[in-house]
Design a protein around this motif. Structure first.
Motif, PDB file in Angstrom:
ATOM      1  N   ALA A 184       0.837  -1.208   0.000  1.00 17.33           N
ATOM      2  CA  ALA A 184       0.000   0.000   0.000  1.00 17.33           C
ATOM      3  C   ALA A 184       0.867   1.251   0.000  1.00 17.33           C
ATOM      4  O   ALA A 184       1.392   1.642   1.047  1.00 17.33           O
ATOM      5  N   PRO A 185       1.016   1.911  -1.141  1.00 13.99           N
ATOM      6  CA  PRO A 185       1.793   3.154  -1.195  1.00 13.99           C
ATOM      7  C   PRO A 185       1.030   4.320  -0.573  1.00 13.99           C
ATOM      8  O   PRO A 185      -0.192   4.295  -0.424  1.00 13.99           O
ATOM      9  N   GLY A 186       1.791   5.352  -0.241  1.00 16.97           N
ATOM     10  CA  GLY A 186       1.214   6.622   0.147  1.00 16.97           C
ATOM     11  C   GLY A 186       1.289   7.580  -1.030  1.00 16.97           C
ATOM     12  O   GLY A 186       1.034   7.195  -2.170  1.00 16.97           O
ATOM     13  N   ILE A 187       1.665   8.821  -0.776  1.00 22.13           N
ATOM     14  CA  ILE A 187       1.798   9.807  -1.853  1.00 22.13           C
ATOM     15  C   ILE A 187       3.123   9.573  -2.570  1.00 22.13           C
ATOM     16  O   ILE A 187       4.192   9.632  -1.959  1.00 22.13           O
ATOM     17  N   ILE A 188       3.031   9.309  -3.862  1.00 20.58           N
ATOM     18  CA  ILE A 188       4.209   8.977  -4.666  1.00 20.58           C
ATOM     19  C   ILE A 188       4.349   9.990  -5.805  1.00 20.58           C
ATOM     20  O   ILE A 188       3.359  10.378  -6.435  1.00 20.58           O
ATOM     21  N   ASP A 189       5.566  10.388  -6.064  1.00 20.94           N
ATOM     22  CA  ASP A 189       5.853  11.359  -7.118  1.00 20.94           C
ATOM     23  C   ASP A 189       5.812  10.670  -8.482  1.00 20.94           C
ATOM     24  O   ASP A 189       6.801  10.097  -8.930  1.00 20.94           O
ATOM     25  N   THR A 190       4.649  10.697  -9.113  1.00 16.07           N
ATOM     26  CA  THR A 190       4.474  10.140 -10.454  1.00 16.07           C
ATOM     27  C   THR A 190       3.802  11.175 -11.339  1.00 16.07           C
ATOM     28  O   THR A 190       3.324  12.209 -10.861  1.00 16.07           O
ATOM     29  N   ASP A 191       3.745  10.886 -12.638  1.00 17.91           N
ATOM     30  CA  ASP A 191       3.094  11.830 -13.543  1.00 17.91           C
ATOM     31  C   ASP A 191       1.607  11.972 -13.247  1.00 17.91           C
ATOM     32  O   ASP A 191       1.006  13.007 -13.524  1.00 17.91           O
ATOM     33  N   ASN A 192       0.998  10.933 -12.665  1.00 21.36           N
ATOM     34  CA  ASN A 192      -0.412  11.031 -12.303  1.00 21.36           C
ATOM     35  C   ASN A 192      -0.673  12.080 -11.228  1.00 21.36           C
ATOM     36  O   ASN A 192      -1.752  12.673 -11.170  1.00 21.36           O
ATOM     37  N   ASN A 193       0.310  12.275 -10.362  1.00 18.94           N
ATOM     38  CA  ASN A 193       0.160  13.227  -9.258  1.00 18.94           C
ATOM     39  C   ASN A 193       0.811  14.573  -9.526  1.00 18.94           C
ATOM     40  O   ASN A 193       0.727  15.482  -8.697  1.00 18.94           O
ATOM     41  N   ALA A 194       1.462  14.716 -10.670  1.00 18.36           N
ATOM     42  CA  ALA A 194       2.288  15.896 -10.920  1.00 18.36           C
ATOM     43  C   ALA A 194       1.496  17.198 -10.887  1.00 18.36           C
ATOM     44  O   ALA A 194       1.998  18.231 -10.410  1.00 18.36           O
ATOM     45  N   ASP A 195       0.248  17.172 -11.381  1.00 17.36           N
ATOM     46  CA  ASP A 195      -0.514  18.425 -11.475  1.00 17.36           C
ATOM     47  C   ASP A 195      -0.678  19.099 -10.126  1.00 17.36           C
ATOM     48  O   ASP A 195      -0.591  20.328 -10.021  1.00 17.36           O
ATOM     49  N   TRP A 196      -0.939  18.306  -9.081  1.00 20.17           N
ATOM     50  CA  TRP A 196      -1.120  18.933  -7.769  1.00 20.17           C
ATOM     51  C   TRP A 196       0.141  18.910  -6.934  1.00 20.17           C
ATOM     52  O   TRP A 196       0.435  19.859  -6.200  1.00 20.17           O
TER      53      TRP A 196
END
Length: 250
Positions: A184-196
């Motif tokens: 179970a990951p937490g907040i990960i720096d990926t392109d899916n999350n990049a906008d916010w």
């Protein structure tokens, strides 16, 4: 010779983000990696090329998850390239959902089809290909255990269902020596999350502060945990929910 030499792995959603990190790590450990993708062929090719450039072996396969017959399509493509499987990583998923007040039936059904139904039937059909002593790792989310982001309720519900799938499947496949675990990951720096995540220094700082370790996670942070569970060292761990949130739930 890597610790996974001679083994074959399939990583769904392996072309980007956490999935690509997992695929590359398993490749470095010696596994031949099937990199599944849904639509982004260039990203899948880039992931395969990266694994090969590092001395590993990989191939890409396409199947649109959430559509009728998706598991059959995936395994037909897999069978064109390989015979038998040792490691299955159910990583592909829709990473968010609209809030409770806004989500409609179509989106709700789509999130569950991709995040719950697809892993179930991919694993069901894959079990006949998975060799005894194999490994299954399901990628969940810390949101299955906390109401930190209640606006993503439907998404979190799908991950809760996946966690139950892990727990019970471990009992079903245990007699074959197959381990089944959740990461179970937490907040990960990926392109899916990049906008916010990268929208401002403040957003990055707020995300970092959620982790007990004071930083945002990387795909490699998750991939290393998966690699342990996929290895011989993880042989006595099954039915387990592995917190890979960097202490975000403490």
């Amino acid at each position: 010779m890597g610790v996974l030499a001679g083994r074959t792995a399939l990583v769904t959603g392996g072309s980007r983000g956490i999935g690509r990190g997992i695929a590359e790590r398993l490749g470095r450990d010696g596994a031949r990696v099937a990199v599944h993708y849904g639509s982004d062929e260039p990203a899948a090719k880039a992931a395969v090329d990266a694994i090969r450039a590092a001395g590993g072996s990989a191939f890409a396969l396409r199947a649109e998850l959430g559509a009728p017959g998706d598991a059959d399509e995936l395994w037909r493509e897999f069978d064109r390239h390989a015979e038998g499987l040792d490691i299955l990583v159910n990583n592909a998923g829709i990473g968010t959902s609209r809030p409770f007040e806004e989500i409609d039936e179509a989106e709700y059904d789509r999130v569950f089809a991709v995040n719950v139904k697809a892993p179930h039937f991919i694993t069901q059909l894959g079990a006949t290909r998975l060799r005894d002593g194999g490994r299954i790792v399901n990628i969940s989310s810390g949101l299955a255990r906390t109401a930190m982001m209640p606006d993503k309720m439907a998404y979190a519900m799908t991950k809760g269902a996946l966690d139950i799938f892990t727990r019970d499947l471990a009992k079903v496949l245990g007699p074959r020596g197959i381990t089944v675990n959740t990461v179970a990951p937490g907040i990960i720096d990926t392109d899916n999350n990049a906008d916010w995540l990268r929208s401002s220094d403040e957003a990055w700082a707020q995300a970092s502060a959620i982790s007990a370790l004071g930083r945002v996670g990387t795909p490699a942070d998750v991939a290393d945990v998966v690699a342990f569970l996929a290895s011989d060292e993880g042989r006595w761990v099954t039915g387990h929910w592995m917190d890979a949130t960097g202490g975000s739930l403490t």
